[in-house]
Enzyme design. Sequence first.
Site, PDB file in Angstrom:
ATOM      1  N   HIS A  71      -9.604  -6.804  -8.934  1.00 26.32           N
ATOM      2  CA  HIS A  71     -10.115  -6.065  -7.774  1.00 26.32           C
ATOM      3  C   HIS A  71     -10.216  -6.967  -6.551  1.00 26.32           C
ATOM      4  O   HIS A  71     -10.200  -8.203  -6.651  1.00 26.32           O
ATOM      5  CB  HIS A  71     -11.499  -5.460  -8.079  1.00 26.32           C
ATOM      6  CG  HIS A  71     -12.590  -6.476  -8.276  1.00 26.32           C
ATOM      7  ND1 HIS A  71     -13.294  -7.036  -7.239  1.00 26.32           N
ATOM      8  CD2 HIS A  71     -13.099  -7.023  -9.410  1.00 26.32           C
ATOM      9  CE1 HIS A  71     -14.192  -7.882  -7.703  1.00 26.32           C
ATOM     10  NE2 HIS A  71     -14.093  -7.898  -9.030  1.00 26.32           N
ATOM     11  N   CYS A  97     -14.049 -11.492 -13.539  1.00 22.48           N
ATOM     12  CA  CYS A  97     -12.972 -10.635 -13.019  1.00 22.48           C
ATOM     13  C   CYS A  97     -11.881 -11.478 -12.368  1.00 22.48           C
ATOM     14  O   CYS A  97     -12.057 -12.667 -12.092  1.00 22.48           O
ATOM     15  CB  CYS A  97     -13.537  -9.646 -12.005  1.00 22.48           C
ATOM     16  SG  CYS A  97     -14.584  -8.366 -12.725  1.00 22.48           S
TER      17      CYS A  97
END
Length: 330
Positions: free
Chosen positions: A288, A305
Amino acid sequence: MKRRAAAIVCLAVAPLFTACAVQPPQVALAPTPPIETPLAAPETTPPATPMPEPTTATPEPTPSVAPVTSATATPKPTPKATAKPTSAKPTTAKPKASSTPKPTKAASTKPAAPAAPVDVGACTGQSLALNAKGGCVQKAQEILAGLKLFVGTPNGTFGQSTANAVLNYQRSRGITDNAIIGPETWAALASGRGPGANAAPASCRAAGVVLCASKGNRTLTLLRDGQAVKTINVRFGGMTKDDNGKLRIFPTVSGRYSVYAKDAKAFSDRWEASMPYSIKFNPNMYVHYSGDFAKRGYAGSSHGCINVASLSDAKWFFDNTPVGAKVVVY
């Protein structure tokens, strides 16, 4: 008297008839010359138009000869003709051809660039970790800064930025990524070797769309049927604050996964942060966009992430990665 008057009138009118009789021929002669001149002009222009056509046809087979001959014909264009054969244009054409295989050059220059060993002296016997201080910490920071891994000014304090620089260096060299400068990491730093190129596993070249994430290279590549389509720099998990505000390592998992969902407006309740264009491949780890990565770079890290620093790049990967696509993290 009447005859005399009539004679006078006739004499007066006679010149008028002669004048009217002379003007019509002059008016008829005047238009004929202008009619002949416009006819002559179009007849000369048609032969002029076919003449350039053969000349433009001949330069096409040999485009380099035509400009040189036309330039040398006149005295002024001779500098232009000499400027064209110079090595400026050939050299610009060659770099363009060599710039296409950028990945191969980047892979070869990284290991070859740092060749000279670095004298670390008695530091090799020390083990440095978070919150350590002293000259050996500053020496390690200087080496990592020279390798373009340390963000900031070397100050002798082992903080978050130093820890993430050590983690990224260890991953690039295939060393255990624990953010501790021990004997193995000291030996690599002392050798002067910079980040190495980590070859992607064969699973990255599977059929269909595959996201190949390299922790050692800090890159994310989208492949279609084994062919790389787009590669960008990304940030992985590392040294960052936990729920209690204490620094610790949040590693990014390695292995093979599948995209099970996508969310263009994802939000993390735990970390109170938006995660636009999230591609979900692990319950706790997504690909992301990260505003923190865009702002702080590699001084910080994610909580596991895969961070993208460009909003447009994040959207591109979001749009081109279907649910069910494979994800390989190594």
